[in-house]
Scaffold this active site. Structure first.
Site, PDB file in Angstrom:
ATOM      1  N   GLU A  71       6.259   6.366  -5.174  1.00 45.33           N
ATOM      2  CA  GLU A  71       6.252   7.096  -3.909  1.00 45.33           C
ATOM      3  C   GLU A  71       5.608   6.221  -2.835  1.00 45.33           C
ATOM      4  O   GLU A  71       4.853   5.301  -3.157  1.00 45.33           O
ATOM      5  CB  GLU A  71       5.517   8.442  -4.027  1.00 45.33           C
ATOM      6  CG  GLU A  71       4.049   8.356  -4.307  1.00 45.33           C
ATOM      7  CD  GLU A  71       3.710   8.368  -5.807  1.00 45.33           C
ATOM      8  OE1 GLU A  71       2.541   8.166  -6.126  1.00 45.33           O
ATOM      9  OE2 GLU A  71       4.625   8.547  -6.633  1.00 45.33           O
ATOM     10  N   VAL A  73      -5.977  -5.734 -14.415  1.00 51.92           N
ATOM     11  CA  VAL A  73      -6.877  -6.465 -15.306  1.00 51.92           C
ATOM     12  C   VAL A  73      -6.251  -6.651 -16.692  1.00 51.92           C
ATOM     13  O   VAL A  73      -6.838  -7.289 -17.555  1.00 51.92           O
ATOM     14  CB  VAL A  73      -8.258  -5.772 -15.398  1.00 51.92           C
ATOM     15  CG1 VAL A  73      -9.000  -5.905 -14.079  1.00 51.92           C
ATOM     16  CG2 VAL A  73      -8.129  -4.301 -15.793  1.00 51.92           C
ATOM     17  N   HIS A  79      -9.035  -8.856  -9.567  1.00 50.37           N
ATOM     18  CA  HIS A  79     -10.017  -7.916 -10.114  1.00 50.37           C
ATOM     19  C   HIS A  79     -10.491  -8.304 -11.525  1.00 50.37           C
ATOM     20  O   HIS A  79     -11.062  -7.477 -12.233  1.00 50.37           O
ATOM     21  CB  HIS A  79      -9.444  -6.490 -10.128  1.00 50.37           C
ATOM     22  CG  HIS A  79      -9.288  -5.894  -8.762  1.00 50.37           C
ATOM     23  ND1 HIS A  79      -8.565  -4.745  -8.496  1.00 50.37           N
ATOM     24  CD2 HIS A  79      -9.787  -6.285  -7.564  1.00 50.37           C
ATOM     25  CE1 HIS A  79      -8.616  -4.465  -7.198  1.00 50.37           C
ATOM     26  NE2 HIS A  79      -9.347  -5.394  -6.607  1.00 50.37           N
ATOM     27  N   THR A 123       1.377  -0.425  -6.226  1.00 52.79           N
ATOM     28  CA  THR A 123      -0.014  -0.230  -5.810  1.00 52.79           C
ATOM     29  C   THR A 123      -0.084   0.832  -4.721  1.00 52.79           C
ATOM     30  O   THR A 123       0.752   0.865  -3.824  1.00 52.79           O
ATOM     31  CB  THR A 123      -0.674  -1.559  -5.372  1.00 52.79           C
ATOM     32  OG1 THR A 123      -1.989  -1.288  -4.889  1.00 52.79           O
ATOM     33  CG2 THR A 123       0.130  -2.306  -4.321  1.00 52.79           C
ATOM     34  N   GLN A 151      -3.885  -6.997  -8.915  1.00 52.17           N
ATOM     35  CA  GLN A 151      -5.105  -6.209  -9.070  1.00 52.17           C
ATOM     36  C   GLN A 151      -5.278  -5.786 -10.519  1.00 52.17           C
ATOM     37  O   GLN A 151      -6.308  -5.228 -10.885  1.00 52.17           O
ATOM     38  CB  GLN A 151      -5.026  -4.943  -8.208  1.00 52.17           C
ATOM     39  CG  GLN A 151      -4.895  -5.207  -6.732  1.00 52.17           C
ATOM     40  CD  GLN A 151      -4.463  -3.946  -5.992  1.00 52.17           C
ATOM     41  OE1 GLN A 151      -5.280  -3.156  -5.564  1.00 52.17           O
ATOM     42  NE2 GLN A 151      -3.167  -3.770  -5.855  1.00 52.17           N
TER      43      GLN A 151
HETATM   44  P1  OAD Z   1      -2.972   3.279  -8.419  1.00 49.48           P
HETATM   45  O1  OAD Z   1      -3.045   4.077  -9.664  1.00 49.48           O
HETATM   46  O2  OAD Z   1      -3.877   3.638  -7.303  1.00 49.48           O
HETATM   47  O3  OAD Z   1      -1.480   3.332  -7.835  1.00 49.48           O
HETATM   48  C1  OAD Z   1      -0.366   3.132  -8.659  1.00 49.48           C
HETATM   49  C2  OAD Z   1       0.872   2.987  -7.795  1.00 49.48           C
HETATM   50  O4  OAD Z   1       1.943   2.642  -8.651  1.00 49.48           O
HETATM   51  C3  OAD Z   1       1.302   4.245  -7.023  1.00 49.48           C
HETATM   52  O5  OAD Z   1       1.700   3.846  -5.734  1.00 49.48           O
HETATM   53  C4  OAD Z   1       2.543   4.751  -7.802  1.00 49.48           C
HETATM   54  O6  OAD Z   1       3.550   5.265  -6.939  1.00 49.48           O
HETATM   55  C5  OAD Z   1       3.050   3.458  -8.381  1.00 49.48           C
HETATM   56  N1  OAD Z   1       3.753   3.612  -9.671  1.00 49.48           N
HETATM   57  C6  OAD Z   1       3.452   4.404 -10.741  1.00 49.48           C
HETATM   58  N2  OAD Z   1       4.317   4.197 -11.745  1.00 49.48           N
HETATM   59  C7  OAD Z   1       5.191   3.237 -11.317  1.00 49.48           C
HETATM   60  C8  OAD Z   1       6.320   2.584 -11.881  1.00 49.48           C
HETATM   61  N3  OAD Z   1       6.734   2.841 -13.133  1.00 49.48           N
HETATM   62  N4  OAD Z   1       6.970   1.662 -11.125  1.00 49.48           N
HETATM   63  C9  OAD Z   1       6.573   1.382  -9.857  1.00 49.48           C
HETATM   64  N5  OAD Z   1       5.515   1.970  -9.266  1.00 49.48           N
HETATM   65  C10 OAD Z   1       4.833   2.876  -9.983  1.00 49.48           C
HETATM   66  O7  OAD Z   1      -3.154   1.742  -8.849  1.00 49.48           O
HETATM   67  P2  OAD Z   1      -3.551   0.470  -7.976  1.00 49.48           P
HETATM   68  O8  OAD Z   1      -3.049   0.573  -6.587  1.00 49.48           O
HETATM   69  O9  OAD Z   1      -3.197  -0.731  -8.773  1.00 49.48           O
HETATM   70  O10 OAD Z   1      -9.546  -1.403  -9.172  1.00 49.48           O
HETATM   71  O11 OAD Z   1      -5.123   0.591  -7.966  1.00 49.48           O
HETATM   72  C11 OAD Z   1      -5.850  -0.383  -7.285  1.00 49.48           C
HETATM   73  C12 OAD Z   1      -7.197  -0.560  -7.889  1.00 49.48           C
HETATM   74  O12 OAD Z   1      -7.849   0.715  -7.982  1.00 49.48           O
HETATM   75  C13 OAD Z   1      -7.214  -1.050  -9.317  1.00 49.48           C
HETATM   76  O13 OAD Z   1      -7.083  -2.463  -9.416  1.00 49.48           O
HETATM   77  C14 OAD Z   1      -8.539  -0.597  -9.795  1.00 49.48           C
HETATM   78  C15 OAD Z   1      -8.508   0.817  -9.257  1.00 49.48           C
HETATM   79  O14 OAD Z   1      -9.724   1.415  -9.017  1.00 49.48           O
HETATM   80  C16 OAD Z   1     -10.734  -1.630  -9.768  1.00 49.48           C
HETATM   81  O15 OAD Z   1     -11.017  -1.164 -10.872  1.00 49.48           O
HETATM   82  C17 OAD Z   1     -11.660  -2.501  -8.974  1.00 49.48           C
END
Ligand code: OAD
Length: 238
Positions: free
Chosen positions: A205, A94, A109, A178, A92
């Protein structure tokens, strides 16, 4: 058996390279409302605001490097291919950190390093024009402003058929970094489960879509992913 593994990555995998995630403390969507910068309506209403937001993120790519998680997944792709198996890496994200680590990626994405013309459809690789105050005209049809080639809310993600086919055929499915909030990506974990894959979830988490049947591996992606890759490659020796 020829192992087929599907890995879905999110912002958490790039967090260890220094890029902000979207949700949670300090996340991009805490500072900026999705509706203001990440929808086709926002681009139509206030292109200068949207452009500034994406130009900053495009410029930030110059200052980051792939981390151990990106490198581990690139290694997994090479090693599985050598065993007659396959990794399908779906992201996901970019940013282009998987690509820079050497992976083949279904970037569902889109990509910050690409711009797109809404008039003629041209897609342009562009890492040079990073001025937040200046639009970039289309090199093909001279339309005055290219848009970021990213998928906005309300738009259709890319490669959906290919991704779904790979998820259905997977022996192992990993969702890494994610939060399980954005569809259709958030649904692939349940799809993999329904098609009998072993499901693994890696994040700081537990995400919204975690199920009791999934194995949850907490911690930083840059530490956890190399360990998971070692584990799988030991399970399917060359
Ligand atoms: P999020 O910001 O929603 O979630 C990030 C995830 O990464 C959370 O579950 C955290 O626990 C985890 N996390 C943070 N730091 C970490 C680390 N160092 N190691 C492992 N895990 C870690 O991001 P996404 O799920 O990628 O879409 O967001 C999905 C989509 O929402 C994105 O592609 C974007 C956004 O809106 C669009 O812009 C269309």
């Amino acid at each position: 058996m020829e192992p087929r593994i599907v890995v879905l990555t999110g912002a958490g995998v790039s967090a260890d390279s220094g890029l902000a995630t979207f949700r949670g403390g300090g996340g991009l969507w805490e500072q900026q409302r999705v509706e203001d910068v990440a929808t086709p309506e926002a681009w139509a209403r206030d292109p200068a605001l949207v452009w500034r937001f994406y130009q900053r993120r495009r410029a930030a790519l110059r200052d980051v490097e792939p981390n151990a998680a990106h490198h581990a997944l690139a290694r997994l792709e090479r090693e599985l291919a050598a065993r007659g198996g396959a990794l399908t890496l779906v992201s996901q994200n970019v940013d282009d950190l998987h690509q820079r680590a050497g992976s083949t990626v279904l970037a569902m994405h889109g990509q910050l390093a690409r711009l797109r013309c809404e008039a003629c459809g041209a897609r342009v690789d562009d890492r040079e024009h990073l001025d937040p105050a200046r639009f970039v005209p289309c090199p093909r049809c001279a339309h005055p402003r290219l848009r970021p080639d990213v998928v906005w809310f309300g738009e259709m993600p890319l490669f959906l058929d290919e991704i779904e086919a790979a998820v259905r055929a997977a022996h192992v499915f990993l969702a890494a970094g994610t939060s399980g909030n954005v569809w259709p990506a958030a649904g692939y974990l349940a799809l993999a489960r329904a098609w009998s894959a072993e499901t693994v979830v890696q994040a700081l988490e537990p995400p919204a879509n975690l199920d009791r049947a999934d194995r949850f591996v907490g911690g930083h992606a840059a530490e956890a992913l190399p360990r998971l890759v070692d584990e799988w490659l030991a399970r399917w020796p060359a």
